[in-house]
Design an enzyme around this catalytic site. Sequence first.
Site, PDB file in Angstrom:
ATOM      1  N   PRO A 557      25.570  57.200  16.992  1.00  0.00           N
ATOM      2  CA  PRO A 557      24.134  56.978  17.199  1.00  0.00           C
ATOM      3  C   PRO A 557      23.242  57.647  16.159  1.00  0.00           C
ATOM      4  CG  PRO A 557      24.796  58.855  18.511  1.00  0.00           C
ATOM      5  CD  PRO A 557      26.020  58.433  17.721  1.00  0.00           C
ATOM      6  N   ASP A 558      23.722  57.873  14.945  1.00  0.00           N
ATOM      7  CA  ASP A 558      22.943  58.606  13.947  1.00  0.00           C
ATOM      8  C   ASP A 558      21.512  58.093  13.810  1.00  0.00           C
ATOM      9  OD1 ASP A 558      24.919  60.372  13.304  1.00  0.00           O
ATOM     10  OD2 ASP A 558      25.390  59.534  11.352  1.00  0.00           O
ATOM     11  N   HIS A 559      21.376  56.799  13.511  1.00  0.00           N
ATOM     12  CA  HIS A 559      20.054  56.256  13.226  1.00  0.00           C
ATOM     13  C   HIS A 559      19.169  56.238  14.471  1.00  0.00           C
ATOM     14  CE1 HIS A 559      22.197  55.200   9.634  1.00  0.00           C
ATOM     15  NE2 HIS A 559      21.139  54.635   9.086  1.00  0.00           N
ATOM     16  N   GLY A 562      17.908  59.587  15.215  1.00  0.00           N
ATOM     17  CA  GLY A 562      16.838  59.868  14.269  1.00  0.00           C
ATOM     18  C   GLY A 562      15.493  59.361  14.754  1.00  0.00           C
TER      19      GLY A 562
END
Length: 800
Positions: A557-559, A562
């Site tokens: 779920p990085d983006h 963010g």
Amino acid sequence: MSSTRLLRGLRVVDLADERGELCGRLLADLGADVIRIEPPGGARSRALPPLHDGQSLYFAYRNMGKRGLALELDDPAGRAELHRQLAGSDAMLESFPPGWLRARDLAPAALIERHPHLIVTSITDFGQTGPYRDRVATSAVVDAMSGQMWRAGAADREPLIPPGAFGHDIAATTAAYATLLACHQRLRSGAGQHIDLSALEAGAQCTDWSYPAATLARNQGDERVEKREGSGAMYPIYRCRDGFVRLVIFTPRQWRAMWEWLGSPEAFADPYWELLPSRLTNGDVLAGLYEAHFAPMAMRDICVQAQGRGIACTPVLTPDQVLENEHLVARGSFVEAEIAPGLRARVAAGFHEIDGERAGARGPAPALDEHGAALRAEPLVPRAGQAAIPLPAAPLEGVRVLDFGVGGVGTEGGRMLAEYGADVIKVESSRYPDFIRVIRGSEMSWAYASSNRSKRGFGLNLRHPGGRRILRELVRRADVVIENYATGKQDDLGIGWADVQRMNPRCSMVSSQLLGSRGPWAHWTGYGPSTQPMGGMVHLWSYPDASAPAGGGSAFPDHLTGRHVALLAVAALLERERSDRGHHCEAAQVETVTGMLGDLLLLAALEPGSVGPLGNRSQRGAPWGAYPCAGDDQWCVITVRDDADWAALCRALGSPDWASDDRWRTAQGRLAGQVDLDACLGSWTRSRDKYAVARELQAAGVPAGPMLTARETLDDAHFAARRFERPVAQPGLGLIGLDGPAFRAMGMPDARVEAAPRVGEHTREICRDVLVIPDGELEALIDEGVLEVRPPDGAGRPAS
């Protein structure tokens, strides 16, 4: 008053149904008063699965903490009450098809003309413009077309739709951010505005970095075809004695630790194996080595030992195991709560923490019109607004952000703020660069370029006492600090929350650690994909008949986390207008995963053992899934929601003989006979172009869309019409296309998309303009190795 109520005083009218409902929930969790308006017969989402005793957990989870009001918008009295509610509210969320509100004299422009203060956020599948604007979609169709799907699943099988409602919930999160941006802008302008948000573009922003990689390959003449390979060699999954683990080894240090754990085998002693490209090329060779090592070991023991050696390794948990996981239990990631009137269960506690306190739902989802009488009788003070819309201005102009982000989470948060006017200062050094900057062996990668666009680069040696002094001066001049270092590292550098609060009480900090900053596994390290296994996503994003998780190459779920970072930053800025103080906001990456699967984990809590991988099927209807089309690995997602969709599908296919089978007359019959039904529909799609299949079915009103790879989105007519690709001349890479904005706002300028900085590229100008350091002292600091500079070369502007 609880410090988690950053948005107290904000009143939101929420008309979103199915698509975007999580937006109002996120705002309510942060303290907004959200009024959920439904038609008298109830929202469509009240019937969506997962269901428990006939009650929709989809609706309940996404509407917790809201107040309920029923209005008939086709009736003049209903519209009059809506106007009364809007006069006393700050924002309206809606997800009607383009033109639906206009037909009822409720077009966003007309609403803003009547209520000049009002922010109207329209959340549609494809946006208000473009060739697909009138197409029908489900979250699964959005996932297929946005790029969320093509990298998931085995190379020799069908690609996999994500579990839950990725497409619509990602859009909801981005919509919450966009709405708060407009609220912040209104502090200066006094004016409302209309926001046009596309779920397709929101999803495409959050796939990972495959989009800029595809543009770079195209620009360099690389014609290699993008292929699905499960978890591949980047984020591999290995079997062990009692389950599976995900092992991610990027750095030479991690490899050396793993090599020693394996017993220092001579065959792998060469420095060649320390290089990431070498290991990726020989992933099959290493897989056998790892599997033999892990085979006799228990899943938990492997992860504990690996993390003790500094190796990123996490367990693949089932939904039932997620609910009982020792770390998540200790963190309070799940709470016993009333979900809907009369229904209690353990549920995900929320996406965020503010000043150490959970920011979660403050009540159940409302029954239909539960608060109607009180809301109709409630006296409302009309909000003040400026009738004349001023010229578009960047909503975060004048806001300064220090970005200590690494990888994709903190950096994406900073990128979202920079695009809308904030002065985001990326702090790093060539000795300790952001790892995604150098992951490909040079000073610039497409991943770094994408997530660090439009920022200024500040080269600072934090190991030098003089560097700490300069850093403190920067903090004193900052509005927000972003960090996603390993737990405790920010404190070790002397810029933890207590330090920031002491140096600058008006500055907020947004932190995002892998597993959160507290709990028995808080010290564990890893990357965004390391949280997928622990949150239950790897288990669920798979085939129901597979003996091992199918896996995928997405950096999720990085983006998305963010975007939560950016959302929290703007919420903290809004609250500062009232309190004149900053806040410490946290978004644990693993809780982005559990939050996105909230309704499925809720079902697991209510009905243990009931939740498992569905592949591409849905309890909502059938046929539903990815169907093979002409060509190699070409697919079209088709989703039949109800009897009307089924009748439309049959007409579009020319009413073939197999469609008249009595089994298919009811939804229950179609669900029971999905194997045969899929085979029949697949026989029709198999010889047809995937774009043609989608066009024919869309003409009949059936939700369908081609599965697009990143490369294919570059040539898609709708993405092109909405100017999604933004060309940038990036030093170190050349011409690259970056993903454009997910929303357009009538009161904001276009998103600022410029090149990412080189290390220290703007050190001198920041020292002069922000820190006001005299030139002589500045040059001395450079000579002493406190500051690092790079001469500008004139690059960094958007490409023409």
